[in-house]
Scaffold this motif. Structure first.
Motif: not given
Length: 441
Positions: A172-194
């Motif tokens: 389901s596209v909705g399932t993948l959209f929901a699942a991507a929220v966590g990894p997307g935020l992790i990547l943003v946080v890792v960039y900002i912390v660096f």
């Protein structure tokens, strides 16, 4: 007649040879598929092709692609991003590395509204790179932040990668959209912390905006511009993604709402013009047609490769790798990373994923978790030379003093951070799986 496995190997070799000599990927897929399919089976194999092509062009879910593309191009063409970046830059500019943090936040917001890497990188390159260099930013750091920020749209929903993977993996596209929220935020946080750590350790690489320059814009004026410029796109993202994740609307319906919403946001900001709407429609048609053409040609390749027992060949390759399913996953991700040096994410999705996925699923891997790791890994294809498209986009609009070496050096730490995010998603699957589970998907 040749051995089927030998034919499958020759088919893969032929595919990469044609790519390396510059043949467009869609033509390469179709040519290799037709030639080796005919050598292996004559015309009989392609009796199945019309039904497969019809199944693609009749797929209701594909309507979401042109609608999301329309939403992104409308917001980009209306130049709403200009004011958006200026407001975010002033808010974050007082911090050492603040402008770079603002660029990451802008990329995340643009990723959620457009999902188009080229548009984000070019916009950031034109608007911020000369200013960053003038304010004393290290050229490599500035280029790396811009390129990495532009790739965030590949994982933050609504992402075209997620829509394509939903079809390839039958999820389901909705399932993948929901699942991507966590990894997307992790990547943003890792960039900002660096960036913040680097700004703290070496402030001369990323000096803050001078206080007198920030004082020229009053707090009241900045607050008004924030509500006028930043809030409407955020509300549009919340409405589109919230309707999908909340089960109110299907992805295609939400995409239609996003397309209409982008027109309303542009109109309310006073930037709507009929000429812009016409150009957006033309560009949307071109991009959508290209993606669908690649998708159809990929069916020829997949049909022939499967007919030549290519899947058995891939399965046998995994069997000789020691370490079980974890080793198999990292082998797949390493191969996807290497392919990213030479070809784009669309081709990788339709070539590598269907080959490896059955093997991993047979060993009990969660398909949503695997999809998230693939999505994080695919971002690297935009940053790795020699064919990192984010590098090409930025070099095309960069000032003359910015050399290609500055771009290559600048993206290296961000490639490493993408690897960090990938390890986190691998070792902590709940980063991807918690939100779909909470929703009940």
């Amino acid at each position: 007649m040749f051995d089927m496995h030998v034919m499958a190997i020759l088919m893969l070799i032929g595919f990469f040879i044609l790519l390396m000599v510059g043949v467009p990927v869609a033509i390469t897929l179709a040519t290799v598929g037709f030639v080796f399919g005919f050598l292996g089976f004559g015309t009989s194999l392609f009796n199945l092709l019309p039904a497969r092509v019809f199944g693609i062009v009749a797929g209701y879910q594909w309507l979401a692609i042109p609608l999301f593309i329309f939403m992104g191009i409308m917001l980009e063409k209306s130049r709403l991003a200009d004011d958006l970046l200026d407001v975010i830059g002033h808010i974050a500019g007082g911090v050492k590395g603040g402008m770079a943090v603002g660029i990451i936040l802008f990329g995340a917001l643009m990723g959620a509204t457009t999902g188009i890497v080229g548009a984000t990188v070019i916009t950031l390159g034109l608007l911020t790179l000369p200013t960053l260099i003038r304010r004393g930013y290290n050229k490599s750091i500035a280029c790396g932040a811009i390129c990495a920020s532009g790739t965030l749209g590949q994982i933050i929903p609504p992402s075209l990668i997620l829509i394509l993977l939903s079809d390839i993996m039958q999820l389901s596209v909705g399932t993948l959209f929901a699942a991507a929220v966590g990894p997307g935020l992790i990547l943003v946080v890792v960039y900002i912390v660096f960036i913040l750590i680097l700004g703290w350790l070496k402030p001369d690489l990323m000096p803050p905006i001078p206080k007198e320059e920030r004082s020229r814009v009053s707090g009241k004026e900045l607050w008004v511009r924030f509500w006028k410029v930043v809030v409407p796109p955020i509300m549009l993202v919340v409405a589109v993604l919230g309707s999908i994740v909340g089960g109110v609307a299907a992805p295609t319906e939400a995409a239609a709402m996003g397309a209409v919403g982008s027109i309303l946001v542009t109109f309310l900001s006073g930037r709507f013009k009929w000429d812009i709407l016409k150009q957006v429609a033309i560009d949307t048609t071109k991009i959508s047609a290209l993606m669908m053409f690649i998708l159809i040609c990929a069916q020829v390749f997949a049909l022939s490769f499967r007919g030549l027992n290519g899947e058995e060949l891939i399965s046998g390759m995994f069997e000789v790798i020691p370490g079980g399913i974890n080793s198999d996953i990292w082998f797949m991700l390493l191969l996807i990373f290497v392919l990213g040096f030479f070809i784009e994410w669309i081709e990788i999705s339709y070539i590598a994923v269907p080959l490896f996925l059955p093997v991993l699923l047979a060993q009990g891997a969660d398909p949503v978790w695997v999809a998230m790791m693939i999505t994080v890994c695919l971002q690297s294809s935009f940053l790795t030379p020699p064919f990192g498209w984010a590098l090409f986009y930025l070099k095309g609009v960069a000032p003359p003093e910015v050399k290609i070496r500055d771009l290559y050096i600048g993206v290296l730490p961000f490639l490493f951070m993408q690897g960090v995010a990938l390890f986190l998603v691998f070792y902590y699957p709940q980063i991807s799986l918690w939100l779909p589970k909470v929703i009940g998907w």
